[in-house]
Motif scaffolding. Structure first.
Motif, PDB file in Angstrom:
ATOM      1  N   PRO A  61      43.440  57.964  38.508  1.00 44.00           N
ATOM      2  CA  PRO A  61      43.027  56.573  38.262  1.00 44.00           C
ATOM      3  C   PRO A  61      43.200  55.710  39.500  1.00 44.00           C
ATOM      4  O   PRO A  61      43.921  56.081  40.423  1.00 44.00           O
ATOM      5  N   PHE A  62      42.534  54.572  39.502  1.00 41.86           N
ATOM      6  CA  PHE A  62      42.628  53.632  40.604  1.00 41.86           C
ATOM      7  C   PHE A  62      43.225  52.330  40.094  1.00 41.86           C
ATOM      8  O   PHE A  62      43.126  52.009  38.911  1.00 41.86           O
ATOM      9  N   GLY A  63      43.829  51.587  41.024  1.00 42.69           N
ATOM     10  CA  GLY A  63      44.542  50.388  40.617  1.00 42.69           C
ATOM     11  C   GLY A  63      44.058  49.124  41.300  1.00 42.69           C
ATOM     12  O   GLY A  63      42.958  49.064  41.860  1.00 42.69           O
ATOM     13  N   ALA A  64      44.920  48.134  41.303  1.00 47.47           N
ATOM     14  CA  ALA A  64      44.574  46.806  41.791  1.00 47.47           C
ATOM     15  C   ALA A  64      44.455  46.744  43.311  1.00 47.47           C
ATOM     16  O   ALA A  64      44.097  45.692  43.850  1.00 47.47           O
ATOM     17  N   ASP A  65      44.747  47.853  44.012  1.00 46.09           N
ATOM     18  CA  ASP A  65      44.572  47.852  45.467  1.00 46.09           C
ATOM     19  C   ASP A  65      43.111  48.031  45.862  1.00 46.09           C
ATOM     20  O   ASP A  65      42.759  47.871  47.037  1.00 46.09           O
ATOM     21  N   VAL A  66      42.243  48.359  44.905  1.00 48.94           N
ATOM     22  CA  VAL A  66      40.820  48.540  45.225  1.00 48.94           C
ATOM     23  C   VAL A  66      40.200  47.190  45.554  1.00 48.94           C
ATOM     24  O   VAL A  66      40.330  46.228  44.785  1.00 48.94           O
ATOM     25  N   ARG A  67      39.545  47.109  46.699  1.00 49.44           N
ATOM     26  CA  ARG A  67      38.954  45.855  47.163  1.00 49.44           C
ATOM     27  C   ARG A  67      37.457  45.754  46.855  1.00 49.44           C
ATOM     28  O   ARG A  67      36.908  44.661  46.803  1.00 49.44           O
ATOM     29  N   ALA A  68      36.783  46.910  46.701  1.00 49.09           N
ATOM     30  CA  ALA A  68      35.342  46.887  46.422  1.00 49.09           C
ATOM     31  C   ALA A  68      34.892  48.284  46.035  1.00 49.09           C
ATOM     32  O   ALA A  68      35.560  49.282  46.331  1.00 49.09           O
ATOM     33  N   VAL A  69      33.735  48.335  45.368  1.00 48.50           N
ATOM     34  CA  VAL A  69      33.047  49.592  45.106  1.00 48.50           C
ATOM     35  C   VAL A  69      31.760  49.551  45.915  1.00 48.50           C
ATOM     36  O   VAL A  69      30.984  48.589  45.821  1.00 48.50           O
ATOM     37  N   LEU A  70      31.537  50.574  46.731  1.00 50.16           N
ATOM     38  CA  LEU A  70      30.369  50.646  47.605  1.00 50.16           C
ATOM     39  C   LEU A  70      29.437  51.752  47.109  1.00 50.16           C
ATOM     40  O   LEU A  70      29.899  52.807  46.674  1.00 50.16           O
ATOM     41  N   ALA A  71      28.125  51.516  47.200  1.00 55.45           N
ATOM     42  CA  ALA A  71      27.172  52.524  46.733  1.00 55.45           C
ATOM     43  C   ALA A  71      25.907  52.491  47.566  1.00 55.45           C
ATOM     44  O   ALA A  71      25.442  51.429  47.987  1.00 55.45           O
ATOM     45  N   TYR A  72      25.332  53.679  47.749  1.00 56.82           N
ATOM     46  CA  TYR A  72      24.073  53.790  48.490  1.00 56.82           C
ATOM     47  C   TYR A  72      22.944  54.145  47.535  1.00 56.82           C
ATOM     48  O   TYR A  72      23.069  55.064  46.712  1.00 56.82           O
TER      49      TYR A  72
END
Length: 261
Positions: A61-72
């Protein structure tokens, strides 16, 4: 240093394309922890939500440290589901940063299927007149996606049988080549079908569309709190190598760092 800057989640199905990958941004060298979610073995789920759930289970799992989701490109609908899951689990409404982002349309699925058939037919020496498999029914992509994928797989295998019947390749070699090629392309075609079967959930955050010179982009991204579009004077193949793109992404991530601190 990555803990200080935070992390980003990346959805980018690189394959063998000519276009620069998201990794060309070099975010690791700027102190960010980069989680590349689209790595082999790829999910075979046929909805964007199901596909994203598999990515979350494998890499999260991922937490609150994620700053953005990037996609191409066509990974955008799947990345949006990832952002929605992050929001549901952590309450963090991060930006969805899209590079020439677009939905995976039925026409795109059909075009990529025909491209795969053409490449395999050329590899096996099949007469060009016999390289085009039956068309995909657009309606079936939503209601019968597994059957559509199976028909595409069988359509590619049929090119191996055609090559052996024409005598251009011996039967055992033709079948082995077709199976290997079809299995490889099934990952990509499954990814596109999943992206096509998207629900476009709201995730509480903005969409930032970073687009190349000729890319068509809508004014508002579905599900976004608001949408910003940044057009770069670059061709599609070189978009992610352009220095203005890296600068724009870093500006977004630093803004999110300030918000999180």
């Amino acid at each position: 240093m990555g803990d200080l800057q935070g992390s980003v989640l990346v959805c980018d199905f690189v394959g063998r394309r000519a276009q620069a990958p998201v990794s060309a941004l070099g975010l690791e060298t700027r102190g960010f922890t980069v989680h590349n979610l689209l790595t082999s073995p790829y999910p075979r789920e046929l909805t964007a939500a199901g596909y994203a759930d598999q990515l979350w289970r494998r890499h999260g799992p991922f937490g609150a440290d994620v700053r953005a989701v990037l996609a191409y490109c066509a990974a955008a609908p799947i990345a949006q589901e990832v952002a929605a899951t992050l929001h549901a689990r952590t309450g963090v409404p991060v930006p969805l940063v899209l590079f020439d982002g677009e939905p995976a349309t039925a026409a795109a699925v059909q075009a990529e299927y025909l491209l795969a058939a053409g490449k395999l037919g050329e590899l096996l020496g099949v007469d060009p007149a016999h390289r085009t498999p039956p068309a995909v029914d657009p309606g079936d992509l939503r209601v019968r996606p597994q059957q559509v994928r199976q028909r595409m797989f069988e359509g590619l295998l049929e090119l191996g049988d055609r090559a052996s019947r024409d005598g251009s390749v011996d039967p055992a070699t033709a079948r082995a080549e077709a199976e290997m090629f079809a299995t490889y392309y099934l990952d990509w075609l499954s990814h596109l079908i999943a992206g096509h079967n998207a629900s476009w959930p709201a995730w509480g955050g903005p969409a930032v569309q970073i687009v190349s010179r000729h890319h068509e982009s809508g004014a508002e991204w579905p599900g976004a709190s608001h949408t910003e579009t940044i057009r770069i004077a670059a061709e599609r193949d070189d978009l992610l190598r352009h220095p203005e793109v890296a600068a724009a992404v870093l500006s977004i991530l630093r803004r999110e760092n300030c918000r999180a601190s």
